[in-house]
Design an enzyme around this catalytic site. Structure first.
Site, PDB file in Angstrom:
ATOM      1  N   LYS A  53       0.799  -1.233   0.370  1.00 19.15           N
ATOM      2  CA  LYS A  53      -0.452   0.121   0.052  1.00 19.15           C
ATOM      3  C   LYS A  53       0.436   1.240   0.000  1.00 19.15           C
ATOM      4  O   LYS A  53       0.859   2.583  -1.039  1.00 19.15           O
ATOM      5  CB  LYS A  53      -1.359  -0.143   1.284  1.00 19.15           C
ATOM      6  CG  LYS A  53      -2.230  -0.802   1.606  1.00 19.15           C
ATOM      7  CD  LYS A  53      -3.025  -1.127   2.615  1.00 19.15           C
ATOM      8  CE  LYS A  53      -3.628  -2.756   2.101  1.00 19.15           C
ATOM      9  NZ  LYS A  53      -4.497  -2.926   3.416  1.00 19.15           N
ATOM     10  N   GLN A  97      -4.895  -1.410   9.597  1.00 15.10           N
ATOM     11  CA  GLN A  97      -4.367  -2.855   8.594  1.00 15.10           C
ATOM     12  C   GLN A  97      -4.845  -3.992   9.786  1.00 15.10           C
ATOM     13  O   GLN A  97      -4.823  -4.331  11.036  1.00 15.10           O
ATOM     14  CB  GLN A  97      -3.128  -3.059   8.915  1.00 15.10           C
ATOM     15  CG  GLN A  97      -2.804  -4.278   8.206  1.00 15.10           C
ATOM     16  CD  GLN A  97      -3.222  -3.648   6.540  1.00 15.10           C
ATOM     17  OE1 GLN A  97      -3.097  -3.049   5.772  1.00 15.10           O
ATOM     18  NE2 GLN A  97      -3.537  -5.493   6.724  1.00 15.10           N
ATOM     19  N   ASP A 120     -11.498   3.137   4.555  1.00  9.70           N
ATOM     20  CA  ASP A 120     -11.849   1.535   4.195  1.00  9.70           C
ATOM     21  C   ASP A 120     -13.060   0.957   3.815  1.00  9.70           C
ATOM     22  O   ASP A 120     -13.573   0.198   3.695  1.00  9.70           O
ATOM     23  CB  ASP A 120     -10.890   0.357   5.634  1.00  9.70           C
ATOM     24  CG  ASP A 120     -10.235  -0.513   4.950  1.00  9.70           C
ATOM     25  OD1 ASP A 120      -9.913  -0.518   3.882  1.00  9.70           O
ATOM     26  OD2 ASP A 120      -9.726  -0.929   5.520  1.00  9.70           O
TER      27      ASP A 120
END
Ligand code: NAD
Length: 301
Positions: A53, A97, A120
């Site tokens: 990422k 994460q 997200d």
């Protein structure tokens, strides 16, 4: 033989488009888009994802930072990181994460993320916006699947779609997005009876069960569009070699039957990262007033 829905190639097109968009708005904005990834503990797969990422951010001009807490971090410490990022004007996107250590409450941490920075798409407000069909930040993996289907020219109106898996991260938002595209959606999960029968009915099959090789040729009717979200590392056969990756679908067996199929790797995975970049740039444009909330980064042609 199925056409491949190439996520690697489409993600590269997105990156080109995003890089141009960032360059175009940079002078007005005064600072580049910023993405913060909060990582807790040392899950090795997470380490790989976080690095990928960060590299992708670098390619399009997003400034990324990784806030890495030890596995022993307290809920309060991680919450404090998220609060600081919420208040930081140069941070446009925050990503927690997953997975995080079981000692922490992921639900409370996700709730603490400013919904406008929730790249997200996992905050209840953004999930609610999705359910209502309102603009907002969308979950990256299902959004990536929708982009792949659109780019592959798959007509979804009225299609019989089966989603295997009902997680908040993938299955649930996937089902909603497909319904909103006017597909007729069946949701399958670990308690579904006769899963193979449901699969054989499907014209579009999205496998997100997290079970390596679950879907074989005998579950797929000819001409089905097959999307494989699963990603698993197969242990190396010989010492000193790297294991390979596989999905929930037995690719070699299903490819001759399907009309379209996503490979693993190189299908849904790169698109998940591309959608994260899109969400970050969208949040940045929103902050800078150089885009409207509904303006998604255009699909590259
Ligand atoms: P999860 O474990 O949270 O959810 C799995 C879902 O599948 C559950 O709803 C469960 O009921 C269902 N399920 C499990 N076994 C089943 C079976 N035998 N038959 C039918 N349903 C079954 O997993 P998740 O977070 O939704 O991820 C699913 C898979 O997708 C994993 O392999 C994960 O690594 C992968 N993933 C890939 C990406 C990507 O970018 N490619 C992103 C997220 C997740």
């Amino acid at each position: 033989m199925a056409k491949r829905l190439d996520g690697q190639m489409l993600a590269a097109l997105y990156e080109t488009s995003l890089r141009a968009s960032v360059a175009q708005h940079l002078a007005t904005a005064g600072s580049p888009p910023g993405l913060a990834v909060v990582r807790v503990g040392d899950d090795p797969a997470s380490g790989v994802y976080v690095r990928k990422k960060a590299q992708a951010c670098g390619r399009v001009g997003i400034k990324s930072q990784i806030i890495h807490h030890p596995a022993t971090a307290s809920q309060q410490e991680v919450l404090e990181s998220i609060r600081q990022l919420n208040a930081n004007p140069s941070c446009d996107g925050i990503l927690l994460q997953l997975p995080i250590p079981a000692t922490l409450d992921a639900r409370q941490l996700l709730l603490a993320v400013d919904p406008d920075k929730d790249v997200d798409g996992l905050h209840p407000l953004n999930l609610g916006r999705l359910v209502r069909g309102e603009p907002g930040l969308r979950s990256c993996t299902p959004a990536g699947v929708m982009a792949l289907l659109a780019h592959g020219g798959i007509a979804l109106e009225g299609i019989r779609a089966l989603v295997i898996g009902r997680s908040i991260l993938v299955g649930q938002p996937m089902g909603i997005m497909l319904q909103q595209a006017n597909a007729t959606v069946t949701m399958a999960h670990s308690r579904t009876r006769n899963l193979s029968d449901h699969c054989r009915q499907a014209e579009l099959l999205v496998a997100a069960a997290g079970q390596p090789g679950l879907v074989g040729a005998d579950w797929v009717r000819p001409g089905t569009v097959v999307v494989d979200v699963g990603i698993h590392r197969v242990p190396p056969q010989r010492q000193g070699t790297r294991g390979r990756l596989c999905g929930d679908v037995r690719f070699a067996a299903v490819e001759p039957l399907a009309s379209h199929i996503t490979p693993v790797p190189g299908g849904v995975g790169p698109m998940t990262v591309a959608m994260l970049l899109c969400n970050t740039v969208q949040a940045w444009q929103q902050r800078c007033g150089s885009g409207v909330r509904t303006a998604l980064v255009p699909l590259p042609r």
